[in-house]
Design a protein around this motif. Sequence first.
Motif, mmCIF file in Angstrom:
data_model
loop_
_atom_site.group_PDB
_atom_site.id
_atom_site.type_symbol
_atom_site.label_atom_id
_atom_site.label_comp_id
_atom_site.label_asym_id
_atom_site.label_seq_id
_atom_site.Cartn_x
_atom_site.Cartn_y
_atom_site.Cartn_z
ATOM 1 N N ALA A 260 -0.275 1.858 9.751
ATOM 2 C CA ALA A 260 -0.662 2.968 9.589
ATOM 3 C C ALA A 260 0.393 3.432 8.372
ATOM 4 C CB ALA A 260 -1.164 4.283 10.378
ATOM 5 N N LEU A 261 -0.691 4.482 7.718
ATOM 6 C CA LEU A 261 0.264 4.781 6.064
ATOM 7 C C LEU A 261 0.913 6.522 6.660
ATOM 8 C CD1 LEU A 261 -2.075 3.830 2.844
ATOM 9 C CD2 LEU A 261 0.769 2.841 4.292
ATOM 10 N N ALA A 262 1.238 6.794 6.406
ATOM 11 C CA ALA A 262 1.988 8.249 6.443
ATOM 12 C C ALA A 262 2.892 8.821 5.262
ATOM 13 C CB ALA A 262 3.341 8.382 7.633
ATOM 14 N N ALA A 263 2.051 10.262 4.820
ATOM 15 C CA ALA A 263 2.947 10.200 3.779
ATOM 16 C C ALA A 263 2.724 12.592 3.310
ATOM 17 C CB ALA A 263 1.318 10.184 2.846
ATOM 18 N N THR A 264 3.677 12.847 2.330
ATOM 19 C CA THR A 264 3.617 13.918 2.353
ATOM 20 C C THR A 264 2.825 14.302 0.656
ATOM 21 O OG1 THR A 264 5.783 13.673 1.402
ATOM 22 C CG2 THR A 264 5.546 14.158 3.167
ATOM 23 N N ILE B 235 3.601 3.296 8.609
ATOM 24 C CA ILE B 235 4.814 3.249 10.046
ATOM 25 C C ILE B 235 5.074 2.557 10.703
ATOM 26 C CG2 ILE B 235 3.922 4.806 12.065
ATOM 27 C CD1 ILE B 235 2.603 6.639 10.144
ATOM 28 N N SER B 236 5.771 1.455 10.957
ATOM 29 C CA SER B 236 6.197 0.672 12.006
ATOM 30 C C SER B 236 6.833 0.781 12.607
ATOM 31 C CB SER B 236 5.880 -1.134 10.759
ATOM 32 O OG SER B 236 7.635 -0.663 10.117
ATOM 33 N N ASP B 237 7.544 1.196 12.592
ATOM 34 C CA ASP B 237 8.368 1.166 13.979
ATOM 35 C C ASP B 237 7.993 2.541 14.719
ATOM 36 O OD1 ASP B 237 10.229 -0.179 12.748
ATOM 37 O OD2 ASP B 237 11.002 1.418 11.381
ATOM 38 N N GLY B 238 6.625 2.580 14.526
ATOM 39 C CA GLY B 238 6.559 4.346 15.626
ATOM 40 C C GLY B 238 6.327 5.645 14.325
ATOM 41 N N LEU B 239 5.712 5.960 14.897
ATOM 42 C CA LEU B 239 5.207 7.795 14.060
ATOM 43 C C LEU B 239 6.957 8.132 13.714
ATOM 44 C CD1 LEU B 239 3.757 9.563 11.814
ATOM 45 C CD2 LEU B 239 2.958 10.762 13.736
ATOM 46 N N LEU B 240 7.257 9.043 14.799
ATOM 47 C CA LEU B 240 8.177 9.454 14.667
ATOM 48 C C LEU B 240 9.512 9.091 14.212
ATOM 49 C CD1 LEU B 240 8.181 10.697 17.752
ATOM 50 C CD2 LEU B 240 7.514 12.164 15.834
ATOM 51 N N ALA B 241 9.768 7.482 14.622
ATOM 52 C CA ALA B 241 10.630 6.845 14.132
ATOM 53 C C ALA B 241 11.383 6.854 12.305
ATOM 54 C CB ALA B 241 11.170 5.631 14.562
ATOM 55 N N ASP B 242 9.378 6.405 11.801
ATOM 56 C CA ASP B 242 9.300 6.132 10.234
ATOM 57 C C ASP B 242 9.213 7.409 9.944
ATOM 58 O OD1 ASP B 242 9.362 3.733 10.326
ATOM 59 O OD2 ASP B 242 6.705 3.124 11.251
ATOM 60 N N GLU C 209 0.665 -1.069 -0.004
ATOM 61 C CA GLU C 209 0.014 0.107 0.478
ATOM 62 C C GLU C 209 0.988 1.072 -0.256
ATOM 63 O OE1 GLU C 209 -3.450 1.015 0.261
ATOM 64 O OE2 GLU C 209 -4.486 -1.639 0.407
ATOM 65 N N SER C 210 2.077 1.630 0.783
ATOM 66 C CA SER C 210 2.769 2.874 0.879
ATOM 67 C C SER C 210 4.024 2.814 -0.558
ATOM 68 C CB SER C 210 3.973 1.955 2.666
ATOM 69 O OG SER C 210 4.533 1.482 1.817
ATOM 70 N N MET C 211 3.873 2.233 -1.200
ATOM 71 C CA MET C 211 4.108 2.176 -2.338
ATOM 72 C C MET C 211 3.206 2.850 -3.813
ATOM 73 S SD MET C 211 6.918 0.978 -1.331
ATOM 74 C CE MET C 211 8.037 1.594 -2.772
ATOM 75 N N GLY C 212 2.243 2.752 -2.996
ATOM 76 C CA GLY C 212 1.397 3.617 -4.014
ATOM 77 C C GLY C 212 0.576 2.478 -4.777
ATOM 78 N N ALA C 213 0.561 0.974 -4.350
ATOM 79 C CA ALA C 213 0.098 0.342 -5.551
ATOM 80 C C ALA C 213 -0.865 -0.549 -5.134
ATOM 81 C CB ALA C 213 1.061 -0.841 -5.632
ATOM 82 N N ARG C 214 -1.656 -0.843 -5.875
ATOM 83 C CA ARG C 214 -3.094 -2.293 -5.830
ATOM 84 C C ARG C 214 -2.544 -3.307 -5.226
ATOM 85 N NH1 ARG C 214 -5.371 -5.944 -8.360
ATOM 86 N NH2 ARG C 214 -3.333 -6.319 -9.399
#
Lengths: 307, 307
Positions: free
Chosen positions: B263-267, B208-215, B74-79
């Motif tokens: 979860a996912l984080a994106a800019t 987000i797998s290591d924690g939001l700030l770490a990632d 998901e985090s690569m923007g892929a299906r």
Amino acid sequence: MSGEFELIDRITADLEVRDDVLLPVGDDAAVLRLSGDTVVTTDMLIENVHFKRQWSPARAVGRKAVAVNVSDVESMGARPSSVVVALAFPKDLDQAWVAEFEEGVKEECATAGVSLVGGDLSSAAIIAVCVTAIGDLEGRRPVTRSGANAGEVVAVCGRLGWSAGGLAVLQRGFRSPKELVAEHLTPTVPYGQGALASAAGATSMLDISDGLLADLGHLVERSDVGIDVETARVEIPEGVERVAAATGKPALGFVLAGGEDHALAATFRNEAVVPAGWTVVGSVNDSGKVTVDGVAWEGSTGWDHFG
Amino acid sequence: MSGEFELIDRITADLEVRDDVLLPVGDDAAVLRLSGDTVVTTDMLIENVHFKRQWSPARAVGRKAVAVNVSDVESMGARPSSVVVALAFPKDLDQAWVAEFEEGVKEECATAGVSLVGGDLSSAAIIAVCVTAIGDLEGRRPVTRSGANAGEVVAVCGRLGWSAGGLAVLQRGFRSPKELVAEHLTPTVPYGQGALASAAGATSMLDISDGLLADLGHLVERSDVGIDVETARVEIPEGVERVAAATGKPALGFVLAGGEDHALAATFRNEAVVPAGWTVVGSVNDSGKVTVDGVAWEGSTGWDHFG
């Protein structure tokens, strides 16, 4: 022990990848640009089940983990593209083991012509390795287990019986014939032959991992045919003869039912189209079973983890 | 215990696959027909490292193994397209465990919209699960960790802090708040949101797998930017508040540095293009580091297997 991220940095520092890798190690996932359909297969190697640390150097474990997976990609008639490698190991494992494992992985990737594009590191009570290999069919159709037809010939490519011979040697506490032991620790996969066989018109193909007869049994079942292996056409390697003599077991058993060969077996319309490097060992019929010189094989046929 | 082949037959008997699977389980490898570039990622779950049998039912282990991998696709923007699942387990493990694990795998595959196309079974001294997930970029470019630019906004999608809160509960010997424990055992991945974010113009993204700030630290490093998280925009779930009160730890720590959120984080270029379902939690600057309300975070940031 260095931290997970440091270790990953070290492993991925000098990675070279092929042109079909758009995005290598370093993001959440790798990205490949394949020219045809995508082939995918996975296999685990577990300490004390698939390898023993006292027999297998770390380098051999790394090489074998890649080899046995790429062999499955070859058997579909695809060009091997890439692998991802997950490794779990005890926290107190010697760092040299991990470094040598990593060298083995990279060495076999270079030999197989595949790129290492991802991985995962974890701790565990035992060593566990899981490799997934990706192949590119390059516009060809996959060569499956279900395409064999009566009247065709069966051919093999690669080394049969060497691995089982090597295992028998190790189990008796010996280290030679060295070439058989080496083959057991790291199979010599006939890289490139899968795509060649496909281009030559192979009608069915598979990786020989459970033993030739056991795997031909899978072809017979899936293609709804029969197969007869002619022992006069089956080569018995000199090293296997020696192990057979030393152990009192029939040499033919190692070759026909040894297992872990990671050679290829395929069927072709006739002997004339069989590519160089392949040996015809039998023929396809409609008997519904695998026979050896026309009769059922009395020895063992392959192995089963939970049997 | 039934044999390896029987077990495989049982697991694969009622498998349904999507249209992009040309050849499902049953041959040496599966074959996929993807419409764009191929995304590949792998992750292992190890007993007593990633899960404990007394806390995680087998079904949850199966679901989580699929979820954490598909999250990376998901985090690569892929299906997400497909997964292969390798499972190793002790020979004396209750058969019900394997059956429930298998149900969990299939359940999460159905939720994620992916096909189970291959696997491997083996024995081992402990339970080890390795999943590799394949995604289809469908003609889009991958959204990497390196595309963020100063001036953009940072948004998240999914549940932050729930998993770490659930783990804290389990570690104290409790089972509630139930929704946090459930989230720790099987993360609720925001399936479909990766492709949506990509289509909305996400400039960078990660799981987000290591924690939001770490990632976010990984984003900062790879994009050569800085990120400031505004705590006023970070939602603290009610369950996390309760766990924080019970454990005497700051609630914000679970949310910003908990780990295993998936979860996912994106800019995104600006707030206007952020898709529904995403929450803006901060902004991209050129400070070269991750800050919280303009200052360095004093708590922990993520975890490391070998630290």
